[in-house]
Design an enzyme around this catalytic site. Structure first.
Site, PDB file in Angstrom:
ATOM      1  N   LEU A 148       6.414 -41.731 -59.429  1.00  0.00           N
ATOM      2  CA  LEU A 148       7.124 -40.709 -58.404  1.00  0.00           C
ATOM      3  C   LEU A 148       7.588 -39.579 -59.171  1.00  0.00           C
ATOM      4  O   LEU A 148       8.507 -39.589 -60.058  1.00  0.00           O
ATOM      5  CB  LEU A 148       8.261 -41.392 -57.646  1.00  0.00           C
ATOM      6  CG  LEU A 148       7.716 -42.417 -56.403  1.00  0.00           C
ATOM      7  CD1 LEU A 148       8.952 -43.060 -56.093  1.00  0.00           C
ATOM      8  CD2 LEU A 148       7.159 -41.940 -55.389  1.00  0.00           C
ATOM      9  N   THR A 149       6.915 -38.375 -59.059  1.00  0.00           N
ATOM     10  CA  THR A 149       7.218 -37.273 -59.894  1.00  0.00           C
ATOM     11  C   THR A 149       8.624 -36.608 -59.376  1.00  0.00           C
ATOM     12  O   THR A 149       8.752 -36.612 -57.954  1.00  0.00           O
ATOM     13  CB  THR A 149       6.136 -36.084 -59.577  1.00  0.00           C
ATOM     14  OG1 THR A 149       5.051 -36.476 -60.318  1.00  0.00           O
ATOM     15  CG2 THR A 149       6.533 -34.504 -59.903  1.00  0.00           C
TER      16      THR A 149
ATOM     17  N   ALA B  17       4.472 -39.173 -63.362  1.00  0.00           N
ATOM     18  CA  ALA B  17       3.248 -38.357 -64.107  1.00  0.00           C
ATOM     19  C   ALA B  17       3.969 -37.671 -65.048  1.00  0.00           C
ATOM     20  O   ALA B  17       4.844 -36.901 -65.075  1.00  0.00           O
ATOM     21  CB  ALA B  17       2.553 -37.669 -62.980  1.00  0.00           C
TER      22      ALA B  17
ATOM     23  N   GLN C 226       3.276 -43.101 -66.983  1.00  0.00           N
ATOM     24  CA  GLN C 226       1.774 -42.805 -66.122  1.00  0.00           C
ATOM     25  C   GLN C 226       1.616 -41.572 -67.022  1.00  0.00           C
ATOM     26  O   GLN C 226       2.215 -40.463 -67.079  1.00  0.00           O
ATOM     27  CB  GLN C 226       1.906 -42.562 -64.715  1.00  0.00           C
ATOM     28  CG  GLN C 226       0.721 -42.247 -63.890  1.00  0.00           C
ATOM     29  CD  GLN C 226       0.648 -41.578 -62.660  1.00  0.00           C
ATOM     30  OE1 GLN C 226       1.743 -40.683 -62.424  1.00  0.00           O
ATOM     31  NE2 GLN C 226      -0.004 -42.152 -61.748  1.00  0.00           N
TER      32      GLN C 226
ATOM     33  N   HIS D  68      -3.662 -41.823 -65.197  1.00  0.00           N
ATOM     34  CA  HIS D  68      -3.696 -41.326 -64.077  1.00  0.00           C
ATOM     35  C   HIS D  68      -4.813 -40.834 -63.546  1.00  0.00           C
ATOM     36  O   HIS D  68      -5.128 -39.464 -64.003  1.00  0.00           O
ATOM     37  CB  HIS D  68      -2.510 -39.995 -63.919  1.00  0.00           C
ATOM     38  CG  HIS D  68      -2.159 -39.717 -62.562  1.00  0.00           C
ATOM     39  ND1 HIS D  68      -2.954 -39.907 -61.401  1.00  0.00           N
ATOM     40  CD2 HIS D  68      -1.219 -39.049 -61.975  1.00  0.00           C
ATOM     41  CE1 HIS D  68      -2.185 -39.256 -60.303  1.00  0.00           C
ATOM     42  NE2 HIS D  68      -1.365 -38.794 -60.604  1.00  0.00           N
ATOM     43  N   GLY D  69      -5.691 -41.664 -62.894  1.00  0.00           N
ATOM     44  CA  GLY D  69      -6.870 -41.117 -62.485  1.00  0.00           C
ATOM     45  C   GLY D  69      -7.045 -41.264 -61.080  1.00  0.00           C
ATOM     46  O   GLY D  69      -8.312 -41.445 -60.362  1.00  0.00           O
ATOM     47  N   ALA D  70      -6.050 -40.407 -60.409  1.00  0.00           N
ATOM     48  CA  ALA D  70      -5.971 -40.298 -58.853  1.00  0.00           C
ATOM     49  C   ALA D  70      -5.683 -39.240 -58.610  1.00  0.00           C
ATOM     50  O   ALA D  70      -5.380 -38.080 -59.203  1.00  0.00           O
ATOM     51  CB  ALA D  70      -4.838 -41.510 -58.343  1.00  0.00           C
ATOM     52  N   HIS D  71      -5.823 -38.891 -57.082  1.00  0.00           N
ATOM     53  CA  HIS D  71      -4.983 -37.879 -56.408  1.00  0.00           C
ATOM     54  C   HIS D  71      -5.549 -36.469 -56.597  1.00  0.00           C
ATOM     55  O   HIS D  71      -4.708 -35.365 -56.879  1.00  0.00           O
ATOM     56  CB  HIS D  71      -3.509 -37.956 -56.884  1.00  0.00           C
ATOM     57  CG  HIS D  71      -2.921 -39.107 -56.107  1.00  0.00           C
ATOM     58  ND1 HIS D  71      -1.599 -39.638 -56.635  1.00  0.00           N
ATOM     59  CD2 HIS D  71      -3.414 -40.035 -55.111  1.00  0.00           C
ATOM     60  CE1 HIS D  71      -1.342 -40.562 -55.623  1.00  0.00           C
ATOM     61  NE2 HIS D  71      -2.514 -40.897 -54.865  1.00  0.00           N
TER      62      HIS D  71
ATOM     63  N   TYR E 175      -6.143 -34.859 -59.667  1.00  0.00           N
ATOM     64  CA  TYR E 175      -5.931 -34.371 -61.072  1.00  0.00           C
ATOM     65  C   TYR E 175      -7.071 -34.629 -61.824  1.00  0.00           C
ATOM     66  O   TYR E 175      -8.414 -34.919 -61.589  1.00  0.00           O
ATOM     67  CB  TYR E 175      -4.593 -35.125 -61.612  1.00  0.00           C
ATOM     68  CG  TYR E 175      -3.524 -34.581 -60.773  1.00  0.00           C
ATOM     69  CD1 TYR E 175      -3.273 -33.483 -60.356  1.00  0.00           C
ATOM     70  CD2 TYR E 175      -2.861 -35.905 -59.891  1.00  0.00           C
ATOM     71  CE1 TYR E 175      -2.210 -33.181 -59.336  1.00  0.00           C
ATOM     72  CE2 TYR E 175      -1.717 -35.590 -59.191  1.00  0.00           C
ATOM     73  CZ  TYR E 175      -1.639 -34.263 -58.959  1.00  0.00           C
ATOM     74  OH  TYR E 175      -0.496 -33.958 -57.931  1.00  0.00           O
TER      75      TYR E 175
ATOM     76  N   ARG F  95      -4.546 -45.874 -62.551  1.00  0.00           N
ATOM     77  CA  ARG F  95      -4.594 -45.749 -61.209  1.00  0.00           C
ATOM     78  C   ARG F  95      -5.759 -44.817 -60.706  1.00  0.00           C
ATOM     79  O   ARG F  95      -6.042 -43.673 -61.107  1.00  0.00           O
ATOM     80  CB  ARG F  95      -3.206 -45.037 -60.784  1.00  0.00           C
ATOM     81  CG  ARG F  95      -2.928 -44.807 -59.156  1.00  0.00           C
ATOM     82  CD  ARG F  95      -1.309 -43.990 -59.060  1.00  0.00           C
ATOM     83  NE  ARG F  95      -0.898 -45.203 -58.100  1.00  0.00           N
ATOM     84  CZ  ARG F  95      -0.021 -44.533 -57.210  1.00  0.00           C
ATOM     85  NH1 ARG F  95       0.262 -43.350 -57.190  1.00  0.00           N
ATOM     86  NH2 ARG F  95       0.642 -45.261 -56.326  1.00  0.00           N
TER      87      ARG F  95
ATOM     88  N   ARG G  39       7.715 -44.206 -51.598  1.00  0.00           N
ATOM     89  CA  ARG G  39       8.772 -43.475 -50.825  1.00  0.00           C
ATOM     90  C   ARG G  39      10.023 -44.168 -50.842  1.00  0.00           C
ATOM     91  O   ARG G  39      11.208 -44.023 -50.548  1.00  0.00           O
ATOM     92  CB  ARG G  39       8.036 -42.620 -49.526  1.00  0.00           C
ATOM     93  CG  ARG G  39       7.418 -41.618 -49.787  1.00  0.00           C
ATOM     94  CD  ARG G  39       6.610 -41.134 -48.688  1.00  0.00           C
ATOM     95  NE  ARG G  39       5.513 -42.205 -48.567  1.00  0.00           N
ATOM     96  CZ  ARG G  39       4.429 -42.032 -47.640  1.00  0.00           C
ATOM     97  NH1 ARG G  39       4.547 -41.115 -46.705  1.00  0.00           N
ATOM     98  NH2 ARG G  39       3.752 -43.019 -47.475  1.00  0.00           N
TER      99      ARG G  39
HETATM  100  C1  LIG Z   1       7.802 -37.285 -54.209  1.00  0.00           C
HETATM  101  C2  LIG Z   1       6.578 -37.997 -54.529  1.00  0.00           C
HETATM  102  C3  LIG Z   1       6.102 -37.986 -55.843  1.00  0.00           C
HETATM  103  C4  LIG Z   1       4.934 -38.698 -56.246  1.00  0.00           C
HETATM  104  N1  LIG Z   1       4.382 -38.577 -57.508  1.00  0.00           N
HETATM  105  C5  LIG Z   1       3.481 -39.189 -57.955  1.00  0.00           C
HETATM  106  C6  LIG Z   1       3.083 -39.330 -59.259  1.00  0.00           C
HETATM  107  O1  LIG Z   1       3.564 -38.718 -60.332  1.00  0.00           O
HETATM  108  N2  LIG Z   1       1.858 -39.875 -59.566  1.00  0.00           N
HETATM  109  C7  LIG Z   1       1.162 -40.573 -58.983  1.00  0.00           C
HETATM  110  O2  LIG Z   1       0.162 -41.211 -59.081  1.00  0.00           O
HETATM  111  N3  LIG Z   1       1.594 -40.534 -57.416  1.00  0.00           N
HETATM  112  C8  LIG Z   1       2.606 -39.923 -57.103  1.00  0.00           C
HETATM  113  N4  LIG Z   1       3.038 -40.146 -55.864  1.00  0.00           N
HETATM  114  C9  LIG Z   1       2.357 -41.082 -54.740  1.00  0.00           C
HETATM  115  C10 LIG Z   1       3.104 -42.400 -54.711  1.00  0.00           C
HETATM  116  O3  LIG Z   1       2.864 -43.066 -56.244  1.00  0.00           O
HETATM  117  C11 LIG Z   1       2.307 -43.137 -53.801  1.00  0.00           C
HETATM  118  O4  LIG Z   1       1.367 -43.779 -53.978  1.00  0.00           O
HETATM  119  C12 LIG Z   1       2.585 -42.751 -52.338  1.00  0.00           C
HETATM  120  O5  LIG Z   1       3.912 -42.276 -52.140  1.00  0.00           O
HETATM  121  C13 LIG Z   1       2.251 -43.640 -51.344  1.00  0.00           C
HETATM  122  O6  LIG Z   1       3.017 -44.886 -51.425  1.00  0.00           O
HETATM  123  P1  LIG Z   1       4.206 -45.313 -50.309  1.00  0.00           P
HETATM  124  O7  LIG Z   1       3.625 -45.009 -48.832  1.00  0.00           O
HETATM  125  O8  LIG Z   1       4.649 -46.405 -50.690  1.00  0.00           O
HETATM  126  O9  LIG Z   1       5.399 -43.881 -50.588  1.00  0.00           O
HETATM  127  C14 LIG Z   1       4.336 -39.379 -55.395  1.00  0.00           C
HETATM  128  C15 LIG Z   1       4.761 -39.610 -54.092  1.00  0.00           C
HETATM  129  C16 LIG Z   1       5.797 -38.815 -53.546  1.00  0.00           C
HETATM  130  C17 LIG Z   1       6.272 -38.991 -52.097  1.00  0.00           C
END
Ligand SMILES: Cc1cc2nc3c(=O)[nH]c(=O)nc-3n(C[C@H](O)[C@H](O)[C@H](O)COP(=O)(O)O)c2cc1C
Length: 358
Positions: free
Chosen positions: A60-61, A92, A134, A207-210, A212, A259, A352
């Site tokens: 969680l960033t 991250a 991460q 971090h291989g997701a989202h 990036y 990930r 969250r």
């Molecule tokens: C505020 C916030 C920051 C996040 N930062 C990252 C991150 O740094 N790296 C990452 O892979 N996912 C990040 N995520 C995604 C979460 O790790 C997670 O996959 C996402 O919130 C869904 O899961 P949840 O429903 O349990 O919240 C972030 C999500 C939120 C809400």
């Protein structure tokens, strides 16, 4: 406190303790408590890591690492979320000066950053938890302001992310990496992994997701290269595979997880065949005996009556991966217990719920 509230760990132990201290009449109910193991609260061993439960802190960033240096208060934040035998994934963390795209996010590429992580990792270890860092590079999810000397962010492509009309966010036009530059970025990941281990982390999560940098290469919406890092699936995954191989070689497969989010479409990053992409990556991970875990994010979920409707699209990958499988995305206690009981996932990562707790 929030952790216990969310997952019922406190009430579980309270219940067990009450049973133990009561009369014979309570013995039967104590046995029932003992028999009814809560799936999320059962142990799980991954190589050297003996987890006492299956609730993982998702990365969680936080945007509180001023000048990209982790701050002492992070020791409190992470230790609040640490439990004996639990697994935490840090936010991250940038692998180099070009890896940044959000304000005040931490890095692990300078000695100052490495030293700043040490007391934070120590605080988590004092609670008896395991802590993975991460390792991240945002690629084109950045602006010139975040880049050294105001350069263009680097990527697989020079295609800019479509500006978001709603939020007004405009990411800068990226610069497509030259083929001969790619090994340098792989090396940044390798060095960052070594640094994370020097900081005391138990391992790293790539971090291989989202959307990036790794995904910008992997997915066909954002990879328009004509060299050996573009085109077919194997070529598009080459950069990610090189990062994995380099890190495994540097710190050992038994300290590396990843990930992935094949179904997710953040930041204009999507693939025409997410299933094939996920399967190909799982096969690459299986080549590394003892690779710690594969952490996958569910496809986007809908919210119905205030609860996430999780699509549960990860089963084929879970079945194909030889190691520990972590599912994430929209889970609550009930869904987490269900997927562990069903064998859909070994561990469940929560974002969250953890973010808002503590
Ligand atoms: C505020 C916030 C920051 C996040 N930062 C990252 C991150 O740094 N790296 C990452 O892979 N996912 C990040 N995520 C995604 C979460 O790790 C997670 O996959 C996402 O919130 C869904 O899961 P949840 O429903 O349990 O919240 C972030 C999500 C939120 C809400």
């Amino acid at each position: 406190a929030g952790f216990s509230d969310s997952f019922g760990i406190a009430s579980y132990w309270r219940c067990t303790a009450q049973s133990a201290s009561s009369s014979h009449k309570m013995v039967a109910s104590k046995m029932m408590v003992a028999k009814e193991a809560i799936p999320l609260l059962t142990p799980h061993k991954i190589g050297r890591f003996e987890l006492s439960h299956r609730v993982v802190l998702a990365p969680l960033t936080r945007c509180r690492s001023y000048t990209n240096v982790p701050q002492p208060h992070a020791a409190l934040y992470y230790s609040q979320r640490a439990t004996e035998g639990g697994l935490l994934v840090a936010e991250a963390t940038g692998v180099s000066a070009t890896a940044q795209g959000y304000p005040e996010t931490p890095g692990v590429w300078t000695q100052q950053q490495v030293d700043a992580w040490k007391p934070i990792v120590d605080a988590v270890h004092r609670k008896g938890a395991f802590f993975f860092c991460q390792l991240s590079h945002v690629g084109r999810v950045s602006t010139n302001d975040f880049q050294p000397d105001g350069q263009a962010p680097i990527s697989s492509t020079d295609k800019q992310i479509t500006p978001d009309a709603e939020s007004g966010m405009v990411y800068s036009k990226p610069r497509q990496l030259q083929t001969e530059e790619i090994p340098l970025i792989v090396d940044d990941f390798r060095r960052a992994a070594r640094n994370a281990i020097e900081s005391g982390f138990d391992g790293v999560e790539i971090h291989g997701a989202h959307g990036y940098l790794l995904e910008q290469f992997m997915k066909d919406s954002s990879n328009d290269r004509t060299d050996e890092y573009g085109g077919n699936l194997e070529n598009r995954c080459r950069f990610a595979v090189e990062v994995i191989d380099a890190i495994v070689h540097e710190i050992g497969a038994d300290r590396v997880g990843i990930r992935l989010s094949p179904f997710v479409d953040y930041m204009d990053c999507f693939d025409s065949d997410p299933h094939a992409l996920g399967m190909y990556m799982v096969q690459q991970l299986n080549k590394h005996q003892g690779f710690v875990y594969c952490h996958m994010v569910e496809p986007r979920m809908a919210i119905v009556d205030g609860r996430s409707q999780i699509p549960h699209g990860l089963l084929p990958f879970r079945k194909s991966f030889n190691g520990t499988f972590i599912a994430a995305g929209g889970y609550d206690r009930e869904e987490g217990n269900k997927v562990v009981a069903d064998g859909y996932a070994d561990l469940v990562a929560y974002g969250r719920i953890f973010y808002l707790s503590g």
